[in-house]
Motif scaffolding. Structure first.
Motif, PDB file in Angstrom:
ATOM      1  N   VAL A  31      53.481  45.899  30.308  1.00  0.00           N
ATOM      2  CA  VAL A  31      52.345  45.072  30.734  1.00  0.00           C
ATOM      3  C   VAL A  31      52.854  43.935  31.620  1.00  0.00           C
ATOM      4  O   VAL A  31      52.275  43.622  32.671  1.00  0.00           O
ATOM      5  N   GLU A  32      53.975  43.331  31.219  1.00  0.00           N
ATOM      6  CA  GLU A  32      54.518  42.230  32.021  1.00  0.00           C
ATOM      7  C   GLU A  32      54.907  42.713  33.413  1.00  0.00           C
ATOM      8  O   GLU A  32      54.660  42.025  34.411  1.00  0.00           O
ATOM      9  N   ARG A  33      55.487  43.906  33.458  1.00  0.00           N
ATOM     10  CA  ARG A  33      55.860  44.439  34.786  1.00  0.00           C
ATOM     11  C   ARG A  33      54.627  44.624  35.674  1.00  0.00           C
ATOM     12  O   ARG A  33      54.644  44.318  36.854  1.00  0.00           O
ATOM     13  N   MET A  34      53.545  45.104  35.054  1.00  0.00           N
ATOM     14  CA  MET A  34      52.299  45.275  35.811  1.00  0.00           C
ATOM     15  C   MET A  34      51.803  43.916  36.319  1.00  0.00           C
ATOM     16  O   MET A  34      51.430  43.756  37.474  1.00  0.00           O
ATOM     17  N   GLY A  35      51.798  42.946  35.398  1.00  0.00           N
ATOM     18  CA  GLY A  35      51.314  41.598  35.749  1.00  0.00           C
ATOM     19  C   GLY A  35      52.150  40.987  36.869  1.00  0.00           C
ATOM     20  O   GLY A  35      51.612  40.337  37.777  1.00  0.00           O
ATOM     21  N   GLN A  36      53.461  41.228  36.830  1.00  0.00           N
ATOM     22  CA  GLN A  36      54.345  40.646  37.852  1.00  0.00           C
ATOM     23  C   GLN A  36      53.967  41.105  39.270  1.00  0.00           C
ATOM     24  O   GLN A  36      54.149  40.366  40.226  1.00  0.00           O
ATOM     25  N   HIS A  37      53.411  42.321  39.364  1.00  0.00           N
ATOM     26  CA  HIS A  37      52.990  42.810  40.690  1.00  0.00           C
ATOM     27  C   HIS A  37      51.926  41.894  41.310  1.00  0.00           C
ATOM     28  O   HIS A  37      51.755  41.863  42.523  1.00  0.00           O
ATOM     29  N   LEU A  38      51.165  41.216  40.432  1.00  0.00           N
ATOM     30  CA  LEU A  38      50.057  40.406  40.965  1.00  0.00           C
ATOM     31  C   LEU A  38      50.526  39.037  41.459  1.00  0.00           C
ATOM     32  O   LEU A  38      49.856  38.403  42.276  1.00  0.00           O
ATOM     33  N   LEU A  39      51.680  38.573  40.929  1.00  0.00           N
ATOM     34  CA  LEU A  39      52.102  37.203  41.242  1.00  0.00           C
ATOM     35  C   LEU A  39      52.221  36.918  42.745  1.00  0.00           C
ATOM     36  O   LEU A  39      51.696  35.897  43.204  1.00  0.00           O
ATOM     37  N   PRO A  40      52.884  37.780  43.525  1.00  0.00           N
ATOM     38  CA  PRO A  40      52.993  37.456  44.956  1.00  0.00           C
ATOM     39  C   PRO A  40      51.625  37.319  45.627  1.00  0.00           C
ATOM     40  O   PRO A  40      51.438  36.522  46.535  1.00  0.00           O
ATOM     41  N   TRP A  41      50.628  38.073  45.110  1.00  0.00           N
ATOM     42  CA  TRP A  41      49.286  38.007  45.706  1.00  0.00           C
ATOM     43  C   TRP A  41      48.607  36.684  45.408  1.00  0.00           C
ATOM     44  O   TRP A  41      47.705  36.260  46.127  1.00  0.00           O
ATOM     45  N   MET A  42      49.040  36.037  44.322  1.00  0.00           N
ATOM     46  CA  MET A  42      48.387  34.781  43.956  1.00  0.00           C
ATOM     47  C   MET A  42      48.828  33.641  44.852  1.00  0.00           C
ATOM     48  O   MET A  42      48.229  32.571  44.863  1.00  0.00           O
ATOM     49  N   ASN A  43      49.911  33.863  45.608  1.00  0.00           N
ATOM     50  CA  ASN A  43      50.330  32.855  46.584  1.00  0.00           C
ATOM     51  C   ASN A  43      49.583  33.006  47.894  1.00  0.00           C
ATOM     52  O   ASN A  43      49.680  32.162  48.772  1.00  0.00           O
ATOM     53  N   GLN A  44      48.863  34.116  48.018  1.00  0.00           N
ATOM     54  CA  GLN A  44      48.157  34.363  49.272  1.00  0.00           C
ATOM     55  C   GLN A  44      46.726  33.904  49.128  1.00  0.00           C
ATOM     56  O   GLN A  44      45.906  34.610  48.554  1.00  0.00           O
ATOM     57  N   ILE A  45      46.471  32.710  49.653  1.00  0.00           N
ATOM     58  CA  ILE A  45      45.131  32.168  49.414  1.00  0.00           C
ATOM     59  C   ILE A  45      44.336  32.029  50.715  1.00  0.00           C
ATOM     60  O   ILE A  45      43.433  31.224  50.817  1.00  0.00           O
ATOM     61  N   SER A  46      44.706  32.869  51.689  1.00  0.00           N
ATOM     62  CA  SER A  46      43.884  32.876  52.911  1.00  0.00           C
ATOM     63  C   SER A  46      42.554  33.533  52.530  1.00  0.00           C
ATOM     64  O   SER A  46      42.493  34.326  51.591  1.00  0.00           O
ATOM     65  N   GLN A  47      41.502  33.176  53.248  1.00  0.00           N
ATOM     66  CA  GLN A  47      40.147  33.672  52.942  1.00  0.00           C
ATOM     67  C   GLN A  47      40.131  35.190  52.758  1.00  0.00           C
ATOM     68  O   GLN A  47      39.495  35.709  51.868  1.00  0.00           O
ATOM     69  N   GLU A  48      40.868  35.879  53.649  1.00  0.00           N
ATOM     70  CA  GLU A  48      40.838  37.341  53.629  1.00  0.00           C
ATOM     71  C   GLU A  48      41.501  37.928  52.389  1.00  0.00           C
ATOM     72  O   GLU A  48      41.098  38.960  51.888  1.00  0.00           O
ATOM     73  N   GLN A  49      42.569  37.263  51.945  1.00  0.00           N
ATOM     74  CA  GLN A  49      43.375  37.844  50.863  1.00  0.00           C
ATOM     75  C   GLN A  49      42.859  37.505  49.469  1.00  0.00           C
ATOM     76  O   GLN A  49      43.209  38.165  48.506  1.00  0.00           O
ATOM     77  N   LEU A  50      42.052  36.429  49.371  1.00  0.00           N
ATOM     78  CA  LEU A  50      41.606  36.014  48.036  1.00  0.00           C
ATOM     79  C   LEU A  50      40.820  37.131  47.362  1.00  0.00           C
ATOM     80  O   LEU A  50      39.928  37.725  47.973  1.00  0.00           O
ATOM     81  N   ASN A  51      41.161  37.405  46.105  1.00  0.00           N
ATOM     82  CA  ASN A  51      40.599  38.572  45.448  1.00  0.00           C
ATOM     83  C   ASN A  51      40.202  38.214  44.006  1.00  0.00           C
ATOM     84  O   ASN A  51      41.062  38.125  43.124  1.00  0.00           O
ATOM     85  N   PRO A  52      38.880  37.997  43.770  1.00  0.00           N
ATOM     86  CA  PRO A  52      38.469  37.570  42.425  1.00  0.00           C
ATOM     87  C   PRO A  52      38.869  38.554  41.337  1.00  0.00           C
ATOM     88  O   PRO A  52      39.045  38.172  40.175  1.00  0.00           O
ATOM     89  N   SER A  53      39.041  39.816  41.708  1.00  0.00           N
ATOM     90  CA  SER A  53      39.388  40.835  40.722  1.00  0.00           C
ATOM     91  C   SER A  53      40.756  40.533  40.068  1.00  0.00           C
ATOM     92  O   SER A  53      40.963  40.811  38.886  1.00  0.00           O
ATOM     93  N   ILE A  54      41.669  39.953  40.847  1.00  0.00           N
ATOM     94  CA  ILE A  54      42.997  39.609  40.307  1.00  0.00           C
ATOM     95  C   ILE A  54      42.833  38.598  39.175  1.00  0.00           C
ATOM     96  O   ILE A  54      43.411  38.733  38.099  1.00  0.00           O
ATOM     97  N   TYR A  55      42.001  37.577  39.432  1.00  0.00           N
ATOM     98  CA  TYR A  55      41.809  36.528  38.431  1.00  0.00           C
ATOM     99  C   TYR A  55      41.173  37.100  37.158  1.00  0.00           C
ATOM    100  O   TYR A  55      41.631  36.836  36.043  1.00  0.00           O
ATOM    101  N   VAL A  56      40.152  37.930  37.347  1.00  0.00           N
ATOM    102  CA  VAL A  56      39.454  38.517  36.195  1.00  0.00           C
ATOM    103  C   VAL A  56      40.431  39.378  35.390  1.00  0.00           C
ATOM    104  O   VAL A  56      40.505  39.282  34.161  1.00  0.00           O
ATOM    105  N   GLY A  57      41.204  40.205  36.102  1.00  0.00           N
ATOM    106  CA  GLY A  57      42.147  41.099  35.438  1.00  0.00           C
ATOM    107  C   GLY A  57      43.137  40.329  34.581  1.00  0.00           C
ATOM    108  O   GLY A  57      43.406  40.699  33.433  1.00  0.00           O
TER     109      GLY A  57
END
Ligand code: B12
Length: 429
Positions: A31-57
């Motif tokens: 599970v931690e390995r899966m979660g780690q995949h999301l971390l780099p995306w959380m640094n991407q906060i440009s309008q286009e990249q923001l993804n509410p699904s990541i936060y919900v997940g």
């Protein structure tokens, strides 16, 4: 293969005991390995990249991203509230989020135990209700026409309003009931498991919240119908539909309080098949991972009716940098074929082994007179045009491996093998 066989054998015997939808025990490191995949995306906060699904997940999972999570939600709020409230000129309105994105944003608010309240909340809710009314009109009185966007986003929007305890009119719910009752979630003769599961999640929420009491019996029946249809799609490997439909299907099936051996056994088998793929590193798409994380924590979007915002979650550490593997010097040959244009396009493209389909398209564009266009979506780059031909309303550029196998991944993730022919085909959906 040996260990998967043994696991399935074990599950076979366990199946005799399972009569609710559960998945086998999941190793916390996985599970931690899966979660780690999301971390780099959380640094991407440009309008286009923001993804509410990541936060919900993440919020419905057993892992968390520490301070980054609060910052991410803050960025989501800036984007969505600015877009909805600050939309004064037609230029601002161009970037208005779609119905489904708005719904996902509302799920994100709920995942932080917030209700849509006050002036901003009311604007959000009425906007989403307006979208639903428009979709209802598009489907029409006789239910024969199509929604402007999709039944998937229709179900998602009802779900989002429901977890905020916002009631939609019976007539809006009835359209989704009719679609499930009359097999309208089929595309090209195949059930869209995701669409059926999303409708099921919306119904499960409505059933629990009793927001449309006049439809109670019909909703309960539609849930059973949707469960039955999804169970029928289980493949010999165990997936519902296929590997990438299983996470949402499992979220829905897990909401069922029904005690039923067939359901219990099917979920164990689907869970085991998913876990085997995860261990092999088979999930890379962020949207997919964010849908899967709640399942690994035995949760679903319906839990957002009353989320547990104090549940302990393990803080994720960024993944250790793996020294970059020496790039394979092998070159593979991929044939790119587009019969839907005149003159038809066909060319052999050489790319390094391990290249994505997008790399192939880029190479073809660079060297072999090919052109294409994409749009950024929450699932990644979506192919919108090929050789100057834009997909029209209810059309899309389908990705296939010749002769006729539909790809299960998008251009950014699919990696063609040596000698494959990839076809881009303009089809209606
Ligand atoms: C509806 C839908 C479609 C519709 C989209 C049109 C429309 N007006 O809605 C159609 C039928 C055209 C479609 C096409 C494809 N789809 Co589709 N689609 C979906 C579905 C059911 C809902 C998407 C949605 O509304 N999301 C919610 C909104 C809020 O998010 P969004 O980002 O704004 O939504 C947009 C994108 O999702 C985009 N989109 C739709 N499918 C795909 C696939 C990829 C790879 C990308 C990058 C974008 C994309 O269209 C949406 C509307 O604009 C999802 C299921 C899911 N769990 O997400 C599958 C899903 C995203 N699709 C999938 C696939 C594989 C495809 C195709 C690649 C199939 C193919 N072989 O051609 C093509 C895309 C090809 C291309 N041109 O790039 C997979 C992706 C799996 C993965 N590993 O990432 C999913 C998850 C289904 C599944 N379980 O396998 N799809």
């Amino acid at each position: 293969m040996g260990s998967l066989g043994a696991l399935l054998f074990l599950l076979g015997s366990l199946g005799a005991l399972a009569d609710v939808c559960e998945i086998p025990h999941v190793d916390s490191q996985l599970v931690e390995r899966m979660g780690q995949h999301l971390l780099p995306w959380m640094n991407q906060i440009s309008q286009e990249q923001l993804n509410p699904s990541i936060y919900v997940g993440l919020r419905l999972s057993s892992v968390q991203a520490g301070d980054m999570e609060a910052f991410y939600l803050h960025s989501l709020k800036l984007k969505y509230q600015q877009n909805i409230l600050g939309c004064t000129s037609s230029d601002d309105c161009k970037t208005k989020p779609s119905m489904g994105q708005l719904a996902l944003y509302m799920l994100a608010l709920r995942a932080n135990c917030e209700f849509a309240r006050g002036h901003k909340g009311d604007r959000l809710v009425s906007q989403l209700k307006r979208f639903l009314e428009d979709e209802k009109k598009a489907i029409g009185h006789n239910h024969k026409d199509y929604p402007y966007v999709s039944y998937y986003q229709y179900g998602l929007s009802i779900l989002a309003l429901c977890v905020h305890q916002k009631r939609v009119h019976d007539s809006v719910v009835k359209k989704l009931l009719y679609a499930v009752e009359h097999d309208q979630h089929f595309y090209q003769g195949t059930l869209s498991v995701d669409t059926e599961a999303m409708a099921g999640l919306a119904f499960a929420c409505l059933e629990r919240s009793n927001l449309n009491p006049n439809l109670r019996n019909r909703i309960t029946l539609a849930i059973r119908t949707a469960i039955g249809k999804i169970l029928k799609t289980q493949t010999s490997k165990g997936h519902f539909g296929h590997v990438y439909s299983s996470p949402l299907a499992l979220q829905f099936l897990m909401t069922s309080p029904m005690r039923d051996m067939e359901l219990g056994t099917a979920c164990l088998k689907a869970g085991a098949a998913l876990l085997a793929i995860l261990k092999d590193g088979g999930f890379q798409n962020v949207l997919m991972i964010s849908t899967l994380l709640p399942v690994l924590n035995h949760k679903s979007y319906v839990d957002l009716i009353s989320p547990d915002c104090h549940a302990p979650r393990v803080v994720l550490e960024p993944a250790m940098e793996i020294p970059s593997q020496t790039q394979s010097s092998d070159v593979i040959r991929v044939t790119l074929k587009v019969p839907s244009v005149l003159p038809p396009y066909r060319h052999v493209i050489f790319v390094p082994a391990g290249s994505s389909l997008e790399d192939v398209l880029k190479k073809a564009q660079e060297l072999w007179g090919f052109t294409y266009g994409t749009k950024a979506t929450l699932s990644g780059p979506y192919l919108t045009s090929v050789m100057g031909k834009e997909a029209g309303e209810r059309e899309f550029w389908q990705l296939l491996r010749a002769p006729d196998t539909r790809l299960l991944q998008g251009i950014a993730e699919y990696t063609p093998k040596d000698g494959e022919t990839i076809e881009l085909r303009l089809v209606s959906w």
